[in-house]
Motif scaffolding. Structure first.
Motif, PDB file in Angstrom:
ATOM      1  N   ASP A   1       0.842  -1.182   0.000  1.00 52.15           N
ATOM      2  CA  ASP A   1       0.000   0.000   0.000  1.00 52.15           C
ATOM      3  C   ASP A   1       0.885   1.242   0.000  1.00 52.15           C
ATOM      4  N   THR A   2       0.630   2.161  -0.924  1.00 51.67           N
ATOM      5  CA  THR A   2       1.481   3.349  -1.023  1.00 51.67           C
ATOM      6  C   THR A   2       1.222   4.333   0.107  1.00 51.67           C
ATOM      7  N   SER A   3       0.050   4.282   0.746  1.00 49.06           N
ATOM      8  CA  SER A   3      -0.229   5.209   1.838  1.00 49.06           C
ATOM      9  C   SER A   3       0.473   4.785   3.133  1.00 49.06           C
ATOM     10  N   ASN A   4       0.755   3.509   3.281  1.00 51.10           N
ATOM     11  CA  ASN A   4       1.458   2.996   4.457  1.00 51.10           C
ATOM     12  C   ASN A   4       2.896   2.658   4.082  1.00 51.10           C
ATOM     13  N   PRO A   5       3.811   2.816   5.008  1.00 47.81           N
ATOM     14  CA  PRO A   5       5.182   2.400   4.691  1.00 47.81           C
ATOM     15  C   PRO A   5       5.243   0.886   4.501  1.00 47.81           C
ATOM     16  N   GLN A   6       6.149   0.454   3.650  1.00 53.46           N
ATOM     17  CA  GLN A   6       6.276  -0.976   3.406  1.00 53.46           C
ATOM     18  C   GLN A   6       6.891  -1.656   4.622  1.00 53.46           C
ATOM     19  N   THR A   7       6.468  -2.902   4.846  1.00 54.08           N
ATOM     20  CA  THR A   7       6.964  -3.669   5.977  1.00 54.08           C
ATOM     21  C   THR A   7       7.405  -5.041   5.516  1.00 54.08           C
ATOM     22  N   LYS A   8       8.178  -5.680   6.357  1.00 53.46           N
ATOM     23  CA  LYS A   8       8.545  -7.067   6.113  1.00 53.46           C
ATOM     24  C   LYS A   8       8.517  -7.800   7.447  1.00 53.46           C
ATOM     25  N   THR A   9       8.377  -9.110   7.362  1.00 47.94           N
ATOM     26  CA  THR A   9       8.310  -9.938   8.557  1.00 47.94           C
ATOM     27  C   THR A   9       9.677 -10.539   8.825  1.00 47.94           C
ATOM     28  N   GLU A  10      10.148 -10.361  10.047  1.00 47.97           N
ATOM     29  CA  GLU A  10      11.420 -10.947  10.454  1.00 47.97           C
ATOM     30  C   GLU A  10      11.159 -11.994  11.519  1.00 47.97           C
ATOM     31  N   ARG A  11      11.907 -13.068  11.467  1.00 45.31           N
ATOM     32  CA  ARG A  11      11.797 -14.138  12.457  1.00 45.31           C
ATOM     33  C   ARG A  11      13.016 -14.108  13.363  1.00 45.31           C
ATOM     34  N   GLU A  12      12.750 -14.270  14.641  1.00 41.86           N
ATOM     35  CA  GLU A  12      13.827 -14.293  15.627  1.00 41.86           C
ATOM     36  C   GLU A  12      13.687 -15.567  16.450  1.00 41.86           C
ATOM     37  N   ASN A  13      14.766 -16.335  16.553  1.00 40.86           N
ATOM     38  CA  ASN A  13      14.783 -17.537  17.386  1.00 40.86           C
ATOM     39  C   ASN A  13      15.204 -17.166  18.798  1.00 40.86           C
ATOM     40  N   VAL A  14      14.332 -17.458  19.765  1.00 35.89           N
ATOM     41  CA  VAL A  14      14.625 -17.184  21.162  1.00 35.89           C
ATOM     42  C   VAL A  14      14.826 -18.524  21.863  1.00 35.89           C
ATOM     43  N   ILE A  15      16.004 -18.721  22.449  1.00 38.06           N
ATOM     44  CA  ILE A  15      16.285 -19.963  23.165  1.00 38.06           C
ATOM     45  C   ILE A  15      15.719 -19.833  24.574  1.00 38.06           C
ATOM     46  N   LEU A  16      14.699 -20.648  24.869  1.00 41.33           N
ATOM     47  CA  LEU A  16      14.063 -20.619  26.178  1.00 41.33           C
ATOM     48  C   LEU A  16      14.852 -21.435  27.192  1.00 41.33           C
ATOM     49  N   TYR A  17      15.425 -22.543  26.734  1.00 42.84           N
ATOM     50  CA  TYR A  17      16.199 -23.409  27.622  1.00 42.84           C
ATOM     51  C   TYR A  17      17.227 -24.161  26.799  1.00 42.84           C
ATOM     52  N   SER A  18      18.408 -24.287  27.341  1.00 45.07           N
ATOM     53  CA  SER A  18      19.453 -25.101  26.730  1.00 45.07           C
ATOM     54  C   SER A  18      20.303 -25.649  27.865  1.00 45.07           C
ATOM     55  N   GLY A  19      20.245 -26.962  28.037  1.00 40.74           N
ATOM     56  CA  GLY A  19      20.997 -27.564  29.123  1.00 40.74           C
ATOM     57  C   GLY A  19      20.638 -29.023  29.303  1.00 40.74           C
ATOM     58  N   CYS A  20      20.921 -29.515  30.493  1.00 45.33           N
ATOM     59  CA  CYS A  20      20.696 -30.932  30.758  1.00 45.33           C
ATOM     60  C   CYS A  20      19.213 -31.210  30.964  1.00 45.33           C
ATOM     61  N   GLY A  21      18.842 -32.451  30.735  1.00 51.72           N
ATOM     62  CA  GLY A  21      17.466 -32.892  30.909  1.00 51.72           C
ATOM     63  C   GLY A  21      17.367 -34.382  30.648  1.00 51.72           C
ATOM     64  N   ARG A  22      16.150 -34.867  30.634  1.00 51.21           N
ATOM     65  CA  ARG A  22      15.914 -36.279  30.337  1.00 51.21           C
ATOM     66  C   ARG A  22      14.716 -36.359  29.417  1.00 51.21           C
ATOM     67  N   SER A  23      14.889 -36.990  28.272  1.00 53.52           N
ATOM     68  CA  SER A  23      13.818 -37.185  27.311  1.00 53.52           C
ATOM     69  C   SER A  23      13.408 -38.647  27.335  1.00 53.52           C
ATOM     70  N   PHE A  24      12.094 -38.876  27.350  1.00 59.97           N
ATOM     71  CA  PHE A  24      11.626 -40.257  27.392  1.00 59.97           C
ATOM     72  C   PHE A  24      10.265 -40.352  26.717  1.00 59.97           C
ATOM     73  N   THR A  25       9.876 -41.566  26.361  1.00 60.49           N
ATOM     74  CA  THR A  25       8.634 -41.781  25.641  1.00 60.49           C
ATOM     75  C   THR A  25       7.453 -41.822  26.602  1.00 60.49           C
ATOM     76  N   ASP A  26       6.307 -41.442  26.079  1.00 59.06           N
ATOM     77  CA  ASP A  26       5.054 -41.502  26.832  1.00 59.06           C
ATOM     78  C   ASP A  26       4.287 -42.770  26.450  1.00 59.06           C
ATOM     79  N   THR A  27       4.943 -43.674  25.737  1.00 59.15           N
ATOM     80  CA  THR A  27       4.429 -44.983  25.294  1.00 59.15           C
ATOM     81  C   THR A  27       3.165 -44.890  24.453  1.00 59.15           C
ATOM     82  N   THR A  28       2.973 -43.796  23.758  1.00 58.34           N
ATOM     83  CA  THR A  28       1.818 -43.647  22.879  1.00 58.34           C
ATOM     84  C   THR A  28       2.296 -43.286  21.488  1.00 58.34           C
TER      85      THR A  28
END
Length: 137
Positions: A43-70
């Motif tokens: 739209d010429t009446s509004n300034p042009q925009t673009k979408t940017e994606r940012e990856n935010v790391i919520l957690y990085s460290g030790c843990g234990r991954s296991f199945t829920d048997t489903t």
């Protein structure tokens, strides 16, 4: 008799949880807007925009991954329900930083890394349980 030393740590895996944030930013130069960006404003009446994606790391460290048997296999792919135990008390998460539906989880078990989608999380005794799905193609 040979002595054997058993190593069985409580959190032997590496867990990483990432949230993708999308922001709309104005563009001064119209050539910066990609032609195939469906969110770009032309739209010429509004300034042009673009979408940017940012990856935010919520957690990085030790843990234990296991199945829920489903496993659900209703179509061409199977989906395993999984859990991850993270040694972070639920009330210790910063505001808006606890794992939520749609976040991406990476669980490294040995030499293999599994990638999935977080579905939910809940508090437990001095830890956080994250429910997630692993798609098997």
């Amino acid at each position: 008799m040979r002595k054997e030393v058993i190593s069985n740590p409580r959190y032997p895996h590496t867990i990483k949880i990432v949230r993708i944030l999308e922001k709309t930013v104005p563009v001064e130069n119209a050539s910066e807007v990609e032609n195939e960006d469906p969110f770009a404003s032309n739209d010429t009446s509004n300034p042009q925009t673009k979408t940017e994606r940012e990856n935010v790391i919520l957690y990085s460290g030790c843990g234990r991954s296991f199945t829920d048997t489903t496993t659900n296999g209703m179509g061409k792919v199977d989906i395993n329900k999984r859990k991850a135990s993270i040694p972070v008390r639920y009330d210790k998460w910063e505001a808006n930083r606890q794992p939520l539906d749609g976040d991406t989880i990476y669980a490294t078990v040995g030499n293999n890394t599994e990638e999935g989608r977080v579905r939910d999380s809940e508090p437990d005794n001095d830890r956080t349980i994250v429910y997630w799905e692993l798609v098997r193609v």
